[in-house]
Design an enzyme around this catalytic site. Structure first.
Site, mmCIF file in Angstrom:
data_model
loop_
_atom_site.group_PDB
_atom_site.id
_atom_site.type_symbol
_atom_site.label_atom_id
_atom_site.label_comp_id
_atom_site.label_asym_id
_atom_site.label_seq_id
_atom_site.Cartn_x
_atom_site.Cartn_y
_atom_site.Cartn_z
ATOM 1 C CB ILE A 85 29.957 -50.766 -45.760
ATOM 2 C CG1 ILE A 85 29.222 -50.408 -47.065
ATOM 3 C CG2 ILE A 85 30.090 -52.278 -45.613
ATOM 4 C CD1 ILE A 85 29.991 -50.731 -48.336
ATOM 5 C CB THR A 108 33.350 -56.902 -48.309
ATOM 6 O OG1 THR A 108 33.301 -55.941 -47.243
ATOM 7 C CG2 THR A 108 33.002 -58.272 -47.780
ATOM 8 N NE ARG A 154 36.836 -50.859 -55.455
ATOM 9 C CZ ARG A 154 35.523 -51.029 -55.263
ATOM 10 N NH1 ARG A 154 35.090 -52.033 -54.516
ATOM 11 N NH2 ARG A 154 34.657 -50.208 -55.824
ATOM 12 C CG ASP A 207 32.644 -59.869 -52.360
ATOM 13 O OD1 ASP A 207 32.267 -60.919 -52.930
ATOM 14 O OD2 ASP A 207 32.199 -58.735 -52.640
ATOM 15 C CD GLU A 245 37.810 -57.411 -57.916
ATOM 16 O OE1 GLU A 245 37.980 -57.718 -56.725
ATOM 17 O OE2 GLU A 245 36.786 -56.846 -58.335
ATOM 18 C CG HIS A 276 33.540 -57.088 -56.537
ATOM 19 N ND1 HIS A 276 34.652 -56.340 -56.805
ATOM 20 C CD2 HIS A 276 32.682 -56.240 -55.905
ATOM 21 C CE1 HIS A 276 34.479 -55.095 -56.371
ATOM 22 N NE2 HIS A 276 33.297 -55.023 -55.813
HETATM 23 P P1 NAD Z 1 32.280 -44.683 -46.902
HETATM 24 O O1 NAD Z 1 32.918 -43.596 -47.714
HETATM 25 O O2 NAD Z 1 30.922 -44.448 -46.353
HETATM 26 O O3 NAD Z 1 33.253 -45.050 -45.667
HETATM 27 C C1 NAD Z 1 34.612 -45.257 -45.808
HETATM 28 C C2 NAD Z 1 35.259 -44.942 -44.461
HETATM 29 O O4 NAD Z 1 36.638 -45.316 -44.535
HETATM 30 C C3 NAD Z 1 35.214 -43.442 -44.097
HETATM 31 O O5 NAD Z 1 34.652 -43.271 -42.819
HETATM 32 C C4 NAD Z 1 36.686 -43.029 -44.134
HETATM 33 O O6 NAD Z 1 36.981 -42.017 -43.190
HETATM 34 C C5 NAD Z 1 37.368 -44.342 -43.793
HETATM 35 N N1 NAD Z 1 38.766 -44.393 -44.128
HETATM 36 C C6 NAD Z 1 39.444 -43.738 -45.105
HETATM 37 N N2 NAD Z 1 40.740 -44.029 -45.048
HETATM 38 C C7 NAD Z 1 40.903 -44.886 -43.999
HETATM 39 C C8 NAD Z 1 42.022 -45.535 -43.433
HETATM 40 N N3 NAD Z 1 43.256 -45.355 -43.916
HETATM 41 N N4 NAD Z 1 41.820 -46.339 -42.376
HETATM 42 C C9 NAD Z 1 40.579 -46.522 -41.864
HETATM 43 N N5 NAD Z 1 39.488 -45.927 -42.364
HETATM 44 C C10 NAD Z 1 39.645 -45.125 -43.420
HETATM 45 O O7 NAD Z 1 32.321 -45.978 -47.806
HETATM 46 P P2 NAD Z 1 31.390 -47.269 -47.705
HETATM 47 O O8 NAD Z 1 30.143 -47.045 -48.485
HETATM 48 O O9 NAD Z 1 31.296 -47.705 -46.301
HETATM 49 O O10 NAD Z 1 32.252 -48.316 -48.555
HETATM 50 C C11 NAD Z 1 33.501 -48.788 -48.105
HETATM 51 C C12 NAD Z 1 34.178 -49.507 -49.256
HETATM 52 O O11 NAD Z 1 33.468 -50.684 -49.580
HETATM 53 C C13 NAD Z 1 34.176 -48.721 -50.579
HETATM 54 O O12 NAD Z 1 35.270 -47.847 -50.654
HETATM 55 C C14 NAD Z 1 34.257 -49.778 -51.637
HETATM 56 O O13 NAD Z 1 35.601 -49.973 -52.013
HETATM 57 C C15 NAD Z 1 33.759 -51.028 -50.928
HETATM 58 N N6 NAD Z 1 32.542 -51.581 -51.551
HETATM 59 C C16 NAD Z 1 32.549 -52.881 -51.931
HETATM 60 C C17 NAD Z 1 31.414 -53.458 -52.495
HETATM 61 C C18 NAD Z 1 31.369 -54.920 -52.903
HETATM 62 O O14 NAD Z 1 30.436 -55.336 -53.593
HETATM 63 N N7 NAD Z 1 32.312 -55.747 -52.479
HETATM 64 C C19 NAD Z 1 30.284 -52.671 -52.694
HETATM 65 C C20 NAD Z 1 30.303 -51.341 -52.280
HETATM 66 C C21 NAD Z 1 31.437 -50.801 -51.703
#
Ligand code: NAD
Length: 332
Positions: A156, A234, A236, A260, A265, A297
């Site tokens: 993302i 967006t 957690r 979001d 929540e 969310h």
């Molecule tokens: P992903 O696993 O592809 O990427 C997460 C990235 O965060 C990784 O590259 C990881 O190395 C990095 N990371 C880990 N710890 C870190 C830190 N301390 N500082 C900086 N970076 C760090 O995950 P994604 O698919 O990109 O999703 C990211 C987050 O989005 C998910 O964990 C989820 O909580 C959230 N999400 C929210 C929604 C929504 O509807 N609001 C939907 C899907 C996902």
């Protein structure tokens, strides 16, 4: 065919899950309430349960599910901070998730939140409907030329970064596992976390919640931000200490906050509480700020994402029933 019990089931969950099963119909049992230790007994007779972000699959819940013969917990989301994975393993319960459904959906929503908040589109919409065509206090800023700090450059975060590059912003990023080739291709500069905080006009969070990342933005880290910086979350809710964020909003350190997700929540987001008294003091206070924008969310909530979530969840349940391996990358 095995029954599957689906919790926190909304009308759209039913529609997409039933449609995804196609000819191979899963006898779904849809429950609107959450699953937890207190409600786990409702899974009796359903070896698979399907849950969402605010269902608490803690040890107590899993210990209540195991004697009922539940063997599979299928998360219809990517994040899994709400599941006690060691306990599930110990009890012989498999856990699957949908690791990526539409990273575009979430990244686009993050940018949409910022545009709305910065250009005050939500306020303008309401004004114009009341024939108030004044521009007073609707002034925003150009994103072009601003520094956007992306925290977490996974699926993302990378798309969000690319969109901001399209706005001609200067995009910097922090991730303990960086992607240098991708960054070079898009002109994104990696930096460390303190430097990102100090340099960014806008900080957008795209990292998972874990014990290490709880309250990543707290009084101390927020104090390192530029005065007037914007935060977008967006990912957690618990990544931000809400009390510290409220203080920074009150004293003007934060110029705007687009959320979001929210720390508390559970039991609020996804629900229609319009006829009730909101009990959460901090959420109520947040909603009073003109420079705070909150959605419930919904960043994932596109047709493409719901289709993919239902496809992966259903396919995994059917595979499990037929003794086949789960889809690659979906097992926890
Ligand atoms: P992903 O696993 O592809 O990427 C997460 C990235 O965060 C990784 O590259 C990881 O190395 C990095 N990371 C880990 N710890 C870190 C830190 N301390 N500082 C900086 N970076 C760090 O995950 P994604 O698919 O990109 O999703 C990211 C987050 O989005 C998910 O964990 C989820 O909580 C959230 N999400 C929210 C929604 C929504 O509807 N609001 C939907 C899907 C996902």
């Amino acid at each position: 065919m095995i029954a599957a019990a689906c919790y926190d089931a909304k009308p759209y969950d039913r529609r997409y899950l039933q449609h995804a099963a196609g000819q191979q119909r899963i006898p779904w049992r849809f429950y609107e309430f959450h699953i937890g230790a207190a409600t786990a007994s409702t899974a009796r007779g359903a070896p698979a349960v399907c849950v969402f972000v605010n269902d608490q699959i803690d040890r107590a819940c899993l210990e209540a599910l195991a004697p009922l013969g539940v063997k599979l917990v299928a998360l219809r989301c990517a994040g899994f901070n709400n599941v006690d994975l060691p306990a599930a393993k110990l009890l012989g319960i498999a856990v699957t998730r949908v690791p990526a459904y539409s990273p575009h959906a979430v990244a686009e929503h993050a940018v949409g939140l910022l545009l709305t908040l910065n250009r005050k589109i939500h306020r303008a919409y309401n004004r114009v409907r009341e024939y108030n065509f004044s521009l007073n206090s609707l002034v925003g800023f150009d994103i072009a030329g601003k520094t956007v700090g992306i925290v977490g450059t996974g699926k993302i975060g990378r798309i969000a970064a690319q969109i901001f590059c399209g706005f001609e912003a200067r995009v910097i990023a922090y991730d303990p596992v960086p992607a240098p080739e991708w960054a070079q291709r898009h002109g994104v500069i990696y930096t460390d976390f303190p430097a990102l905080l100090a340099a960014s006009d806008i900080v957008s969070l795209h990292l998972p919640l874990s014990p290490q990342t709880v309250h990543l933005l707290n009084a101390q880290t927020i104090s390192r931000l530029k005065r007037g910086a914007f935060i977008i979350n967006t990912s957690r809710g618990k990544l931000i200490d809400t009390t510290a964020m409220l203080e920074a909003l009150k004293d003007g350190r934060l110029g705007g906050v687009a959320l979001d997700v929210y720390e508390e929540e559970e039991g609020v987001f996804f629900e229609d509480l319009s006829g009730e008294v909101l009990q959460d003091e901090e959420l109520s206070r947040l909603l009073t700020f003109p420079n705070v924008l909150i959605t419930s969310h919904q960043a994932f909530f596109t047709h493409e994402a719901l289709t993919e979530i239902a496809r992966v969840t259903t396919e995994n349940i059917l595979r499990w029933e037929n003794g086949q391996p789960f889809l690659p990358g979906t097992t926890l």
